[in-house]
Design an enzyme around this catalytic site. Structure first.
Site, PDB file in Angstrom:
ATOM      1  N   ASP A   1       3.311   6.188  -7.296  1.00  0.00           N
ATOM      2  CA  ASP A   1       4.588   5.906  -6.646  1.00  0.00           C
ATOM      3  C   ASP A   1       5.782   5.898  -7.589  1.00  0.00           C
ATOM      4  OD1 ASP A   1       3.711   5.674  -4.039  1.00  0.00           O
ATOM      5  OD2 ASP A   1       2.954   3.657  -4.372  1.00  0.00           O
TER       6      ASP A   1
ATOM      7  N   HIS B   1      -2.134  -0.646 -11.373  1.00  0.00           N
ATOM      8  CA  HIS B   1      -2.975  -0.225 -10.255  1.00  0.00           C
ATOM      9  C   HIS B   1      -4.268  -1.021 -10.292  1.00  0.00           C
ATOM     10  CE1 HIS B   1      -5.222   2.457  -7.565  1.00  0.00           C
ATOM     11  NE2 HIS B   1      -4.043   2.901  -7.169  1.00  0.00           N
TER      12      HIS B   1
ATOM     13  N   HIS C   1       0.839  -1.201   0.000  1.00  0.00           N
ATOM     14  CA  HIS C   1       0.000   0.000   0.000  1.00  0.00           C
ATOM     15  C   HIS C   1       0.875   1.253   0.000  1.00  0.00           C
ATOM     16  CE1 HIS C   1      -3.327   2.568   0.562  1.00  0.00           C
ATOM     17  NE2 HIS C   1      -3.692   2.271   1.799  1.00  0.00           N
TER      18      HIS C   1
HETATM   19  N1  CMC Z   1       4.862  -5.305 -13.482  1.00  0.00           N
HETATM   20  C1  CMC Z   1       4.675  -6.334 -14.320  1.00  0.00           C
HETATM   21  N2  CMC Z   1       3.491  -6.938 -14.527  1.00  0.00           N
HETATM   22  C2  CMC Z   1       2.449  -6.461 -13.845  1.00  0.00           C
HETATM   23  C3  CMC Z   1       2.561  -5.384 -12.948  1.00  0.00           C
HETATM   24  C4  CMC Z   1       3.821  -4.795 -12.777  1.00  0.00           C
HETATM   25  N3  CMC Z   1       4.001  -3.750 -11.950  1.00  0.00           N
HETATM   26  N4  CMC Z   1       1.354  -5.126 -12.398  1.00  0.00           N
HETATM   27  C5  CMC Z   1       0.515  -6.014 -12.934  1.00  0.00           C
HETATM   28  N5  CMC Z   1       1.168  -6.823 -13.804  1.00  0.00           N
HETATM   29  C6  CMC Z   1       0.592  -7.879 -14.634  1.00  0.00           C
HETATM   30  C7  CMC Z   1       0.228  -9.098 -13.794  1.00  0.00           C
HETATM   31  O1  CMC Z   1       1.328  -9.976 -13.722  1.00  0.00           O
HETATM   32  C8  CMC Z   1      -0.928  -9.645 -14.566  1.00  0.00           C
HETATM   33  O2  CMC Z   1      -0.416 -10.297 -15.712  1.00  0.00           O
HETATM   34  P1  CMC Z   1      -1.101 -11.683 -16.246  1.00  0.00           P
HETATM   35  O3  CMC Z   1      -2.481 -11.268 -16.674  1.00  0.00           O
HETATM   36  O4  CMC Z   1      -0.236 -12.146 -17.341  1.00  0.00           O
HETATM   37  O5  CMC Z   1      -1.118 -12.615 -15.060  1.00  0.00           O
HETATM   38  C9  CMC Z   1      -1.663  -8.416 -15.060  1.00  0.00           C
HETATM   39  O6  CMC Z   1      -0.638  -7.384 -15.143  1.00  0.00           O
HETATM   40  C10 CMC Z   1      -2.781  -7.926 -14.142  1.00  0.00           C
HETATM   41  O7  CMC Z   1      -2.242  -7.690 -12.859  1.00  0.00           O
HETATM   42  P2  CMC Z   1      -2.981  -7.964 -11.481  1.00  0.00           P
HETATM   43  O8  CMC Z   1      -1.982  -8.512 -10.507  1.00  0.00           O
HETATM   44  O9  CMC Z   1      -4.251  -8.709 -11.687  1.00  0.00           O
HETATM   45  O10 CMC Z   1      -3.374  -6.506 -11.034  1.00  0.00           O
HETATM   46  P3  CMC Z   1      -3.894  -6.085  -9.593  1.00  0.00           P
HETATM   47  O11 CMC Z   1      -4.950  -5.077  -9.816  1.00  0.00           O
HETATM   48  O12 CMC Z   1      -4.247  -7.259  -8.744  1.00  0.00           O
HETATM   49  O13 CMC Z   1      -2.576  -5.412  -8.935  1.00  0.00           O
HETATM   50  C11 CMC Z   1      -0.955  -3.861  -8.259  1.00  0.00           C
HETATM   51  C12 CMC Z   1      -2.362  -4.071  -8.851  1.00  0.00           C
HETATM   52  C13 CMC Z   1      -0.764  -2.350  -7.971  1.00  0.00           C
HETATM   53  C14 CMC Z   1      -0.813  -4.614  -6.920  1.00  0.00           C
HETATM   54  C15 CMC Z   1       0.093  -4.343  -9.258  1.00  0.00           C
HETATM   55  O14 CMC Z   1      -0.047  -3.652 -10.477  1.00  0.00           O
HETATM   56  C16 CMC Z   1       1.512  -4.225  -8.731  1.00  0.00           C
HETATM   57  O15 CMC Z   1       1.974  -5.065  -7.975  1.00  0.00           O
HETATM   58  N6  CMC Z   1       2.245  -3.096  -9.102  1.00  0.00           N
HETATM   59  C17 CMC Z   1       3.575  -2.865  -8.590  1.00  0.00           C
HETATM   60  C18 CMC Z   1       3.507  -2.325  -7.162  1.00  0.00           C
HETATM   61  C19 CMC Z   1       3.067  -0.882  -7.118  1.00  0.00           C
HETATM   62  O16 CMC Z   1       3.537  -0.041  -7.865  1.00  0.00           O
HETATM   63  N7  CMC Z   1       2.153  -0.591  -6.170  1.00  0.00           N
HETATM   64  C20 CMC Z   1       1.671   0.771  -5.960  1.00  0.00           C
HETATM   65  C21 CMC Z   1       0.195   0.888  -6.191  1.00  0.00           C
HETATM   66  S1  CMC Z   1      -0.330   2.623  -6.194  1.00  0.00           S
HETATM   67  C22 CMC Z   1      -0.274   3.081  -4.506  1.00  0.00           C
HETATM   68  C23 CMC Z   1      -1.595   3.071  -3.825  1.00  0.00           C
HETATM   69  O17 CMC Z   1      -2.579   3.644  -4.379  1.00  0.00           O
HETATM   70  O18 CMC Z   1      -1.681   2.500  -2.691  1.00  0.00           O
END
Ligand code: CMC
Length: 433
Positions: free
Chosen positions: A362, A306, A267
């Site tokens: 971020d 995100h 987060h």
């Molecule tokens: N790098 C590479 N691949 C990614 C990334 C990333 N940063 N984020 C998502 N993906 C891929 C993921 O592997 C999946 O691929 P596939 O369909 O082939 O399995 C696809 O994109 C969809 O991802 P998801 O995991 O279903 O997306 P989510 O909504 O569950 O996760 C997230 C959102 C923010 C946790 C994730 O994008 C992530 O881990 N990002 C990096 C960490 C980050 O920057 N976090 C800050 C969030 S903003 C701060 C806040 O508002 O709190």
């Protein structure tokens, strides 16, 4: 066309008509769907609350596909350009922009409460010498409830108003003291002649015995960053605030719970991970190799993607613009060039385009904070300070909403049923694990 949903239960062949209002059905309307009279009734199952609205809110609007963020209907871009953090905090809490006289009264109210009780300072002195500033922050904000026990009168509007002033005014002081303590520097007391961000910069960075004048560019940049972080509707920490507050816990303790949620790396800690990643990449020529590893699923591109935004995070765009002004004062952070090139390459790459992965808030914030002199351990604290305005606004909305009750989710129980207690001597044959 009726605003209803017709559900046919194929277990019984019965049909039900359920009202749709504001784009949702009420989960309790599913309860009437039963296979027999003694059946509990149908529930929805939603781990992580991916598709469950827990409240009706009038504070913050996000359209993740279009990349829109609005506080009380005002676009974040306009607030970042024209407003101040304190004015934005007023807007979030009260619902309207203040008049000039009201803003002055509001600002005065906050200024008058910046000092913390000397015993809070002594309390902070008890932390371990290398304590993480976010741990100190969480513990000290919770301790405020013991200094202001009247905060428990949550249904008294005057108490809530004073509590808002107290929290907004004292969190920068606590944050700066936590930092100074962790590096062994004497505390710098608030200077109420300065602006909200200027005072915070002074309490963080003033050398003892020297006059400190905050740089106006950095002061404004910090104010903009505070505006961008002030609220973000029902995320993990805000939900924690609402859930704990729904038990009628006092607001100081509820904020400590919300800040605890923000402490988690999923987060509030991602900007620190971005810096680590940029340092690991090291130079622009290493970017294609790193992208290859991301696509192979070995690492994540931190600061990208995100849960809600499937477009450019509007906060990231504003932070990127703010970076230019900051770097003119501080000198260019060499990590910025790697970040810009990384973004350029990623946004042209099919992997990221297909998955709608764009820079989030971020991606650039850590680079700016670092250039301004904040150590990485302070990043979650820098997020928590402005988010207090959002947490308190959401808390009060929850408190005054007649539909809200103590938060109490259901479960799908899959464990054992109706077993009889086995005496310990009969369990001795079981393997020791
Ligand atoms: N790098 C590479 N691949 C990614 C990334 C990333 N940063 N984020 C998502 N993906 C891929 C993921 O592997 C999946 O691929 P596939 O369909 O082939 O399995 C696809 O994109 C969809 O991802 P998801 O995991 O279903 O997306 P989510 O909504 O569950 O996760 C997230 C959102 C923010 C946790 C994730 O994008 C992530 O881990 N990002 C990096 C960490 C980050 O920057 N976090 C800050 C969030 S903003 C701060 C806040 O508002 O709190």
């Amino acid at each position: 066309m009726a605003d209803t949903l017709t559900i046919t239960d194929n277990r019984t062949g019965k049909s039900y008509e359920i009202p749709i209002a504001d784009g949702v059905i009420r989960a309790m309307d599913l309860r009437q769907i039963k296979v027999s009279q003694d059946d509990f009734g149908l529930m929805s199952y939603d781990p992580g609350f991916l598709n469950t609205a827990a409240c009706k809110s009038r504070i913050t609007f996000i359209d993740g596909d279009a990349g829109i963020l609005e506080y009380r209907g005002y676009p974040i871009e306009e607030l970042a350009e024209k407003s101040s953090y304190l004015e934005t905090a007023y807007l979030l809490y009260r619902g309207e922009l203040p008049s000039r006289a009201m803003l002055q009264k509001w600002t005065e109210g906050v200024r008058l409460h910046t000092i913390i009780h000397e015993n809070i300072k002594k309390f902070m002195d008890g932390f371990h010498h290398d304590a993480h500033p976010m741990g100190i922050f969480v513990g000290t904000v919770a301790a405020l409830s013991t200094f202001y026990p009247e905060g428990k009168n949550i249904f008294d509007p005057e108490t809530r108003r004073i509590t808002f002033y107290r929290v907004i005014a004292k969190v920068p002081t606590i944050a700066a003291f936590a930092y100074r303590y962790s590096i062994g520097m004497p505390y710098a007391y608030p200077d109420n002649e300065l602006s909200y961000p200027g005072n915070f910069l002074r309490m963080m960075f003033a050398n003892p015995g020297e006059h400190y004048k905050p740089n106006p560019v950095l002061e404004r940049a910090l104010d903009v960053l505070f505006i961008l972080h002030a609220d973000h509707e029902q995320n993990c920490s805000t939900s924690a605030m609402r859930v704990v507050g729904s038990a009628h816990t006092d607001p100081f303790t509820s904020i400590a719970a919300a800040a605890s949620a923000l402490y988690g790396p999923l987060h509030g800690g991602a900007n620190e991970a971005v810096l680590k990643m940029l340092r690991e990449i090291g130079s622009k020529d290493k970017i294609p190799e790193y992208i290859k590893r991301v696509k192979a699923g070995e690492v994540k591109l931190m600061g990208f993607g995100h849960r809600v935004y499937k477009n450019y995070d509007p906060r990231a765009r504003i932070i990127k613009q703010t970076a230019d002004a900051v770097f003119e004062v501080t000198g260019r952070n060499p990590l910025l060039d790697i970040a810009l090139e990384l973004e350029r390459i990623a946004l042209e790459d099919d992997y990221f385009v297909k998955r709608k992965l764009y820079p989030n808030v971020d991606f650039y914030s850590g680079i700016i904070y670092q250039a301004m002199g904040f150590p990485t351990e302070m990043f979650p604290v820098l997020f928590a300070i402005p988010r207090c305005a959002g947490w308190l606004s959401q808390w009060e909305e929850m408190l005054l909403d007649p539909e809200q009750k103590i938060a109490r989710p259901r479960q799908v129980y899959l464990g054992e049923r109706q077993r009889h207690y086995v005496p310990i001597e009969e369990r001795d044959a079981a393997p020791v694990r």
